[in-house]
Design a protein around this motif. Structure first.
Motif, PDB file in Angstrom:
ATOM      1  N   ARG A   1      -4.916   3.951  -2.439  1.00 44.22           N
ATOM      2  CA  ARG A   1      -5.765   5.056  -1.992  1.00 44.22           C
ATOM      3  C   ARG A   1      -7.205   4.851  -2.464  1.00 44.22           C
TER       4      ARG A   1
ATOM      5  N   THR B   1       0.064   4.297  -2.570  1.00 41.86           N
ATOM      6  CA  THR B   1      -0.017   4.211  -4.024  1.00 41.86           C
ATOM      7  C   THR B   1      -1.413   4.670  -4.451  1.00 41.86           C
ATOM      8  N   ASP B   2      -1.548   5.087  -5.689  1.00 43.68           N
ATOM      9  CA  ASP B   2      -2.861   5.528  -6.176  1.00 43.68           C
ATOM     10  C   ASP B   2      -3.887   4.404  -6.078  1.00 43.68           C
TER      11      ASP B   2
ATOM     12  N   ARG C   1      10.852  -1.733  -1.116  1.00 43.84           N
ATOM     13  CA  ARG C   1      10.346  -2.166  -2.418  1.00 43.84           C
ATOM     14  C   ARG C   1      11.557  -2.456  -3.285  1.00 43.84           C
TER      15      ARG C   1
ATOM     16  N   ASN D   1       2.666   7.681   2.312  1.00 41.89           N
ATOM     17  CA  ASN D   1       2.659   7.805   0.856  1.00 41.89           C
ATOM     18  C   ASN D   1       2.008   6.586   0.225  1.00 41.89           C
TER      19      ASN D   1
ATOM     20  N   TRP E   1       0.826  -1.207   0.000  1.00 41.83           N
ATOM     21  CA  TRP E   1       0.000   0.000   0.000  1.00 41.83           C
ATOM     22  C   TRP E   1       0.863   1.260   0.000  1.00 41.83           C
ATOM     23  N   TRP E   2       2.155   1.139   0.283  1.00 44.52           N
ATOM     24  CA  TRP E   2       3.058   2.291   0.312  1.00 44.52           C
ATOM     25  C   TRP E   2       3.777   2.441  -1.024  1.00 44.52           C
ATOM     26  N   ASP E   3       4.119   3.666  -1.365  1.00 48.97           N
ATOM     27  CA  ASP E   3       4.765   3.933  -2.647  1.00 48.97           C
ATOM     28  C   ASP E   3       6.277   3.742  -2.526  1.00 48.97           C
ATOM     29  N   TYR E   4       6.958   3.826  -3.670  1.00 50.96           N
ATOM     30  CA  TYR E   4       8.395   3.569  -3.713  1.00 50.96           C
ATOM     31  C   TYR E   4       9.197   4.590  -2.912  1.00 50.96           C
ATOM     32  N   ASP E   5       8.662   5.797  -2.748  1.00 48.00           N
ATOM     33  CA  ASP E   5       9.409   6.848  -2.061  1.00 48.00           C
ATOM     34  C   ASP E   5       9.038   6.956  -0.584  1.00 48.00           C
ATOM     35  N   GLN E   6       8.461   5.918  -0.010  1.00 43.10           N
ATOM     36  CA  GLN E   6       8.072   5.961   1.401  1.00 43.10           C
ATOM     37  C   GLN E   6       9.321   6.021   2.291  1.00 43.10           C
TER      38      GLN E   6
ATOM     39  N   ARG F   1      12.249   0.178  -8.797  1.00 38.34           N
ATOM     40  CA  ARG F   1      11.076   0.246  -9.668  1.00 38.34           C
ATOM     41  C   ARG F   1      11.288  -0.496 -10.985  1.00 38.34           C
TER      42      ARG F   1
END
Length: 536
Positions: A423, A419-420, A336, A417, A313-318, A339
Motif C-alpha cells: 500500500r 499488504t501494508d 501464500r 487486501n 502485493w496481496w495479504d495472507y487473508d486475500q 505465515r
C-alpha cells in the motif's frame, strides 16, 4: 504380429484405472499412450518456485464422489481443503432488473433460475441436500419445463423461459459470474442443472485438492501398474485405427504408430479411454451407430495462467475471486505459504477461465500445433498483460476517495487486501511504475490451454437434445456384428459426472462390468463399490 488380450488406448485416469482393475482380475493388459514421457492425461501438476501449480484438475468433491474418494484411500493419497464455488462481490446495476432479481449476486441468480426451473423455492436447501444419484437419473429422464423435456433444451434457453430469469439477469450472470455457468456453450439443460445441484449441496461445497498435487494420483497408479506382471505400459504409442481381422471375427487388428514406425497388433478386446477429440480422429473405425453419437458432447475451452511473485502485493487473508471482473478471467485465486512457513515471502496467483476470457490469453501460447503440456516461462507478454491489469486494479482502489471506499464496502465490494508495504509503495507510483513493479516481481509463470490438441477440451458437457443415459449404454460395450461386444469407450466425456475424475471412474466401471473374467463365459468383473448402477 503381437497377440494381446486387452489393449487400452489412453494413459489418462480412465485408462490407468481400467488397467488396474483388469490386471487384478487376471487379464493381460497393454496400455498405449501417445505421449512418450507423460502419463495421466489431463492431470498435470507443475512445480513453480515450490508452489503446486495444478494445470489440470485441482478440486474435487470427495463426499459426493465415492469412487474418487475410494481410489485416493486405496492409493494412500491425502486430501486438503479447497475453495468452493463463490461469487465476487461485484456491484452491477440493478435498476432495470425486476424487483425479485435485484440485490442478488451472480451465484444467487443462478440458483434462483435453477430452482424456478425445477419448481422449487429458491431457498429450499433441504430439497437440494436430499437428492441422490438415483434422483438425478430420474430427473434426467423425466424433468420438464412448460411441457418440454429438459434434456431436449439448452440451459440458456431454459433460464430464459417464461417465469424464470430476465435477459438482463442472464447478462449479469454471464458477465460477472466468477464460476462456470457455461451459458455461452448452452449445454443440455438437465445435465447442467444436475451439475449445479451437486455443487449447491451443503456437503458439496466442501471441496478438496490432492495433497502434494493431483499428479500424485497418476504416480501412485503407475507405480502399482509397473510392478504388475499382467501390465505392459507403452509410452510413445498412438492408436491410428482398428478393425476386425475378418468378417464376423471377434479378434481386432490395431494399427499403432511407434517411435520407429507403424506396427500392427491383434487384440481380443479394445478399451478406448480417450477424450472426444482423439475419438473423432478414429471415427471411421467405429460402427455407424457409435460414430453418429460422438458429437453428443461439447468440449470446454478452459485455460489456466499461473504467476509467482517474489513481492506479493496481496495479504495472507486475500479471498479468491475478489476483483476477478477487473481482468479477462472467470476466477482468481491467491496463494501464500502459511505465515509461519513463509521464509521467502513469495506468492502465486492463478487465473482460471472459460470463454470468452480464453480468447484473450490463448494467443500467448507459443506452440500452436501441439500444446501437450503447460508452457513455463515461454512468453513474457503474459506477464506484461497481467501486470497492467493488476496495476489498474490497485491504483483504482488506492485512488478512491474515503467516501467511495466506504460506499463500495457497504455494497459488498471491498478493495483488494494489500499488504501494508505494498500500500505504501503503490500510493506513490504512477500506473506505469506500478505495472513495472508487478512485472519485475514475477519470477516464473506458466500457461495451459486445454482447447488445443491433443485433448481439445478441459472437460465436456452433453449437448441439448441428447438422452445421455442411452449414449452411455451404447458406448459401454459394442461390436462389429460378431456379438462379442469387445470394444468400449470410457472416460469423463461420455459419463454421468462430467468435469470430474468421478465421471471417468463411473464410465470405466460401466464398461468393466461387461467384461468376463479370463477363461470364463459367465461371471463378469464386480463393481469396485460392491454394487451396480442401473442407467437403463
Amino acid at each position: 504380429m503381437t497377440e494381446q488380450d486387452i489393449v487400452i488406448a489412453g494413459g489418462g485416469i480412465a485408462g490407468l484405472y481400467c488397467a488396474r482393475r483388469l490386471a487384478d482380475a487376471g487379464h493381460r493388459v497393454l496400455i498405449l499412450e501417445a505421449a512418450s514421457d507423460r502419463w495421466g492425461g489431463r492431470i498435470e501438476t507443475e512445480d513453480l518456485d515450490g508452489f503446486i501449480a495444478e494445470m489440470g484438475p485441482m478440486r474435487f468433491e470427495p463426499t459426493l464422489q465415492p469412487r474418487f474418494a475410494s481410489l485416493c484411500a486405496e492409493l494412500g493419497v491425502g486430501l486438503v481443503p479447497f475453495s468452493g464455488p463463490s461469487a465476487d462481490a461485484t456491484v452491477a446495476p440493478d435498476e432495470e432488473l425486476p424487483p425479485e432479481e435485484q440485490g442478488l449476486n451472480s451465484l444467487q441468480l443462478l440458483q434462483r433460475g435453477i430452482m424456478l426451473i425445477m419448481g422449487r423455492a429458491q431457498d429450499d436447501q433441504a430439497w437440494i441436500d436430499s437428492l441422490t444419484e438415483d434422483d438425478y437419473m430420474r430427473l434426467r429422464k423425466h424433468a420438464q419445463l412448460h411441457g418440454q423435456p429438459l434434456w431436449a433444451m439448452g440451459f440458456w434457453n431454459a433460464l430464459s423461459a417464461q417465469g424464470i430469469l430476465s435477459h438482463r439477469a442472464l447478462v449479469k450472470l454471464r458477465d460477472t459470474g466468477t464460476f462456470y455457468h457455461m451459458i455461452p456453450e448452452n449445454l443440455n439443460a438437465i445435465e447442467w442443472i444436475i451439475w449445479w445441484l451437486r455443487a449447491l449441496k451443503t456437503v458439496g461445497r466442501e471441496l478438496a485438492s490432492i495433497e502434494g498435487g493431483s499428479a500424485r494420483l497418476t504416480e501412485e497408479m503407475l507405480s502399482g501398474l509397473r510392478r504388475h506382471p499382467n501390465v505392459t505400459l507403452a509410452g510413445g504409442h498412438t492408436l491410428l485405427g482398428f478393425r476386425p481381422v475378418g468378417l464376423g471375427s471377434t479378434t481386432l487388428l490395431l494399427d499403432v504408430r511407434t517411435q520407429s514406425g507403424v506396427t500392427q497388433l491383434r487384440a481380443e478386446r479394445l478399451v478406448l479411454a480417450l477424450p472426444r477429440l482423439p475419438l473423432v480422429k478414429l471415427a471411421s473405425c467405429l460402427p455407424r451407430h457409435i460414430e453418429e453419437q460422438l458429437d453428443s458432447v461439447n468440449g470446454f475451452p478452459m485455460l489456466k495462467v499461473f504467476l509467482v511473485s517474489n513481492a506479493p502485493w496481496w495479504d495472507y487473508d486475500q479471498p479468491p475471486q475478489q476483483h476477478a471482473h477487473c481482468m479477462p478471467t472467470r476466477e482468481v485465486h491467491y496463494f501464500r505459504r502459511p505465515r509461519e512457513d513463509d521464509r521467502d515471502g513469495h506468492g502465486m496467483v492463478l487465473l482460471y477461465m472459460d470463454r470468452p476470457s480464453t480468447e484473450f490469453w490463448r494467443h500467448y501460447v507459443t506452440d500452436t500445433q501441439r500444446h501437450d503440456r503447460a508452457e513455463v516461462d515461454q512468453n513474457a507478454r503474459i506477464v506484461d498483460a497481467f501486470a497492467l491489469f493488476i496495476a489498474r486494479d490497485v491504483k483504482r482502489a488506492l485512488e478512491a476517495t474515503a467516501a467511495q471506499a466506504e460506499a463500495d464496502a457497504a455494497a459488498g465490494d471491498p478493495i483488494i487486501n494489500l499488504t501494508d508495504q505494498a500500500r505504501r509503495m503503490f500510493e506513490h507510483m504512477s500506473l506505469e511504475e506500478a505495472a513495472a513493479h508487478v512485472r519485475q516481481s514475477i519470477i516464473t509463470y506458466g500457461i495451459r490451454d486445454w482447447a488445443r490438441a491433443p485433448y481439445g477440451a478441459a472437460n465436456h458437457g452433453w449437448q441439448p437434445g441428447v438422452r445421455s443415459w442411452k449414449v452411455m449404454e451404447a458406448f459401454k460395450a459394442f461390436d462389429f456384428g460378431s456379438g462379442a461386444r469387445n470394444v468400449h469407450i470410457v472416460g469423463e466425456a461420455y459419463s454421468d459426472y462430467q468435469g470430474f475424475i468421478e465421471g471417468s471412474l463411473n464410465s470405466a466401471e460401466m464398461a468393466l462390468r461387461t467384461i468376463p473374467f479370463p477363461g470364463e463365459r459367465g461371471g463378469v468383473l464386480p463393481d469396485a463399490e460392491g454394487g451396480l448402477t442401473n442407467i437403463a
